[in-house]
Design an enzyme around this catalytic site. Structure first.
Site, mmCIF file in Angstrom:
data_model
loop_
_atom_site.group_PDB
_atom_site.id
_atom_site.type_symbol
_atom_site.label_atom_id
_atom_site.label_comp_id
_atom_site.label_asym_id
_atom_site.label_seq_id
_atom_site.Cartn_x
_atom_site.Cartn_y
_atom_site.Cartn_z
ATOM 1 N N ASP A 1 27.716 -16.784 0.292
ATOM 2 C CA ASP A 1 27.543 -15.747 1.304
ATOM 3 C C ASP A 1 28.876 -15.385 1.941
ATOM 4 O O ASP A 1 29.237 -14.206 2.055
ATOM 5 C CB ASP A 1 26.552 -16.239 2.366
ATOM 6 N N ASP B 1 19.638 -13.230 4.082
ATOM 7 C CA ASP B 1 19.829 -14.321 3.128
ATOM 8 C C ASP B 1 19.868 -15.694 3.797
ATOM 9 O O ASP B 1 19.245 -16.642 3.328
ATOM 10 C CB ASP B 1 21.073 -14.096 2.251
ATOM 11 N N ASP C 1 30.804 -11.854 1.276
ATOM 12 C CA ASP C 1 31.024 -11.002 2.456
ATOM 13 C C ASP C 1 32.442 -10.456 2.461
ATOM 14 O O ASP C 1 32.679 -9.285 2.768
ATOM 15 C CB ASP C 1 30.775 -11.789 3.750
ATOM 16 N N ASP D 1 22.395 -8.459 4.749
ATOM 17 C CA ASP D 1 23.211 -9.645 4.996
ATOM 18 C C ASP D 1 22.559 -10.582 6.008
ATOM 19 O O ASP D 1 22.828 -11.786 6.000
ATOM 20 C CB ASP D 1 24.594 -9.212 5.493
#
Length: 216
Positions: free
Chosen positions: A100, A81, A104, A78
């Site tokens: 994103d 990116d 998440d 994570d």
């Protein structure tokens, strides 16, 4: 009549900020390598989300220590990116940022689903309820920040941001203490939600000068 001055809210550094600042020496070489081959940041985001099915499965079948190891080594994807997107010159705040943030949240739902299945199979109604509080608290913490920032407020505060939540899970899953992890997260996430609500309240109802300063 004198007007009481409310000092601007001081943004405290979170564990997320600390980790981002102190792991650059690890992240940057990997990001440089991925950028060289034009690897898609969005693909990294999707891979990171999909990996949570593995974590959830390991938790659901009671393999807590292996779940902790998998989360420890895979979840940091994570962190790559966003850095990769910046390296490739992607527009900040575009679809990648939306993807994103959205994935998440989905990743956490999948992960907590593992705990729910584990407690359902164990017929542990109390801990099933605690897991429900932990997942809803986690989602609300993230929502509070997103909504606050959409309104122009600073909201990066609280004892249980995303990195802190994963740290708690990794530690207590490794020790085979999933109940402890869920209890801590159930309490800490709602404390964090309160902290974020209070922080936004401070900024919204400060003096006019403070409001301009905090929202400018």
């Amino acid at each position: 009549m004198d007007t009481k001055t409310v000092p601007p809210v001081k943004e405290r550094k979170t564990l997320t900020d600390f980790m981002r600042a102190n792991t650059k020496f690890i992240i940057e070489p990997i990001v440089d390598y991925l950028a060289r081959y034009r690897f898609s940041p969005d693909a990294l985001t999707v891979i990171g989300m999909l990996s949570h099915f593995l974590f959830a499965w390991l938790i659901a079948i009671g393999q807590m220590t292996w779940a902790a190891v998998a989360i420890f080594f895979i979840a940091p994807l994570d962190a790559f990116d966003g850095a990769l997107a910046r390296k490739l010159g992607r527009k900040q705040g575009g679809f990648g940022a939306f993807l994103d943030s959205t994935l998440d949240r989905l990743a956490e739902i999948i992960l907590f689903g593992g705990f729910i299945l584990f407690y359902m199979n164990s017929e542990n109604a109390v801990m099933l309820g605690v897991a429900y509080l932990a997942i809803t608290g986690s989602i609300m913490v993230s929502y509070a920040r997103a909504r606050a920032e959409a309104l122009g407020y600073d909201c990066k505060v609280g004892i249980a941001s995303r990195v802190e939540r994963y740290f708690v899970m990794i530690l207590f899953l490794f020790l085979n203490l999933p109940d402890v992890a869920m209890i801590i997260l159930a309490v800490a996430t709602y404390i964090t939600l309160g902290q974020r609500m209070y922080t936004v309240w401070q900024q919204a109802y400060g003096t006019p000068d403070d409001s301009v300063k905090n929202n400018g």
